[in-house]
Design a protein around this motif. Structure first.
Motif, short mmCIF file in Angstrom:
data_model
loop_
_atom_site.label_atom_id
_atom_site.label_comp_id
_atom_site.label_asym_id
_atom_site.label_seq_id
_atom_site.Cartn_x
_atom_site.Cartn_y
_atom_site.Cartn_z
N LEU A 93 16.83 56.27 101.71
CA LEU A 93 16.49 54.96 102.28
C LEU A 93 17.66 54.38 103.06
N ILE A 94 18.87 54.60 102.58
CA ILE A 94 20.06 54.03 103.22
C ILE A 94 20.55 54.87 104.38
N THR A 95 20.64 56.20 104.17
CA THR A 95 21.26 57.06 105.18
C THR A 95 20.27 57.53 106.25
N GLU A 197 9.45 58.25 106.54
CA GLU A 197 10.73 58.35 105.84
C GLU A 197 10.92 57.22 104.84
N THR A 198 10.61 55.98 105.25
CA THR A 198 10.79 54.85 104.35
C THR A 198 9.83 54.94 103.17
N ILE A 199 8.56 55.29 103.45
CA ILE A 199 7.58 55.43 102.37
C ILE A 199 7.99 56.55 101.44
N TRP A 200 8.52 57.64 102.01
CA TRP A 200 8.96 58.78 101.20
C TRP A 200 10.07 58.35 100.24
N ALA A 201 11.06 57.64 100.76
CA ALA A 201 12.17 57.19 99.92
C ALA A 201 11.68 56.23 98.84
N LEU A 202 10.80 55.31 99.21
CA LEU A 202 10.27 54.34 98.24
C LEU A 202 9.43 55.03 97.17
N SER A 203 8.71 56.08 97.56
CA SER A 203 7.89 56.80 96.58
C SER A 203 8.78 57.52 95.57
N LEU A 204 9.92 58.05 96.01
CA LEU A 204 10.86 58.65 95.08
C LEU A 204 11.39 57.62 94.10
N ILE A 205 11.72 56.44 94.62
CA ILE A 205 12.22 55.37 93.75
C ILE A 205 11.15 54.96 92.75
N LEU A 206 9.90 54.88 93.20
CA LEU A 206 8.80 54.49 92.31
C LEU A 206 8.60 55.50 91.20
N VAL A 207 8.52 56.79 91.57
CA VAL A 207 8.30 57.84 90.56
C VAL A 207 9.47 57.90 89.60
#
Length: 218
Positions: A93-95, A197-207
């Motif tokens: 999400l950051i990089t 990309e943003t949804i992908w990163a957020l989904s990792l954080i959610l899981v």
């Protein structure tokens, strides 16, 4: 039983999500078919993507299925896995950086490309908290906690999770690839390309967050 069904649903939904994500490779299957000008190339490319994705799932999940000597630390493993997944999501999400070596993999080696993408983007890692939740070692009685039995049970579970997830992934991605190749055309990609990309990163954080929550003492 409800928790188990929910976790299997998460395996399927994550597979569908990975399949729809263009970053997992379905546009490459369309490109392969267009370059070779034959539909068979599309299905061959999808098969290669599925093989690479499946092997990546096994590489990440199999070590956890072999940890039957660490029964007392299963909850800690789930907690650690959740933290790692959250950390990866925050980093992406950051990089928002993509490993450059992926662009150097030849288009003829789609299985290798799919394998590497699933590893470096966390697609395989995302399944770890879900998989460990399905293991539910702390719920087994003493008769089912023998190392050999548990190892065999977990290895079968690993294969099941990898197969179900990969099947869902290739159904979703393959369906979209076929639709673009046969009906929607390249103009659909130019008009409707979406950045996940943003949804992908957020989904990792959610899981990862769910994994951490389920690992905490009740």
């Amino acid at each position: 039983m409800t928790t188990t069904a929910g976790l299997w649903l998460a395996v399927v939904l994550s597979g569908l999500y990975h399949g729809l994500n263009p970053g997992m490779g379905w546009p490459l299957a369309v490109s392969s078919a267009l370059m070779e000008q034959r539909p068979r190339a599309l299905y061959g490319a999808l098969g290669a993507l599925a093989v690479g994705h499946f092997l990546a799932m096994l590489v990440i999940l199999l070590p956890f299925s072999l940890m039957s000597l660490l029964l007392d630390y299963e909850r800690h493993l789930r907690l650690g896995a959740g933290i790692i997944v959250v950390a990866l999501g925050l980093w992406l999400l950051i990089t928002r950086k993509h490993p450059r070596f992926l662009s150097r993999v030849p288009p003829t080696q789609l299985a290798l490309w799919s394998f590497l993408v699933a590893l470096v983007h966390g697609a395989a890692l995302m399944l770890v908290p879900i998989y460990l939740g399905l293991c539910r070692i702390e719920e087994l009685d003493a008769g089912h906690r023998a190392a050999a039995d548990l190892m065999g049970r977990n290895m079968l579970l690993t294969l099941g999770v990898a197969v179900v997830h990969t099947a869902a992934m290739i159904i979703a991605g393959g369906g979209l690839a076929v639709a673009v190749y046969r009906w929607l055309g390249l103009q659909f990609l130019s008009r409707s390309w979406f950045d996940l990309e943003t949804i992908w990163a957020l989904s990792l954080i959610l899981v990862g967050g769910i994994g951490i929550y389920t690992a905490l003492p009740a």
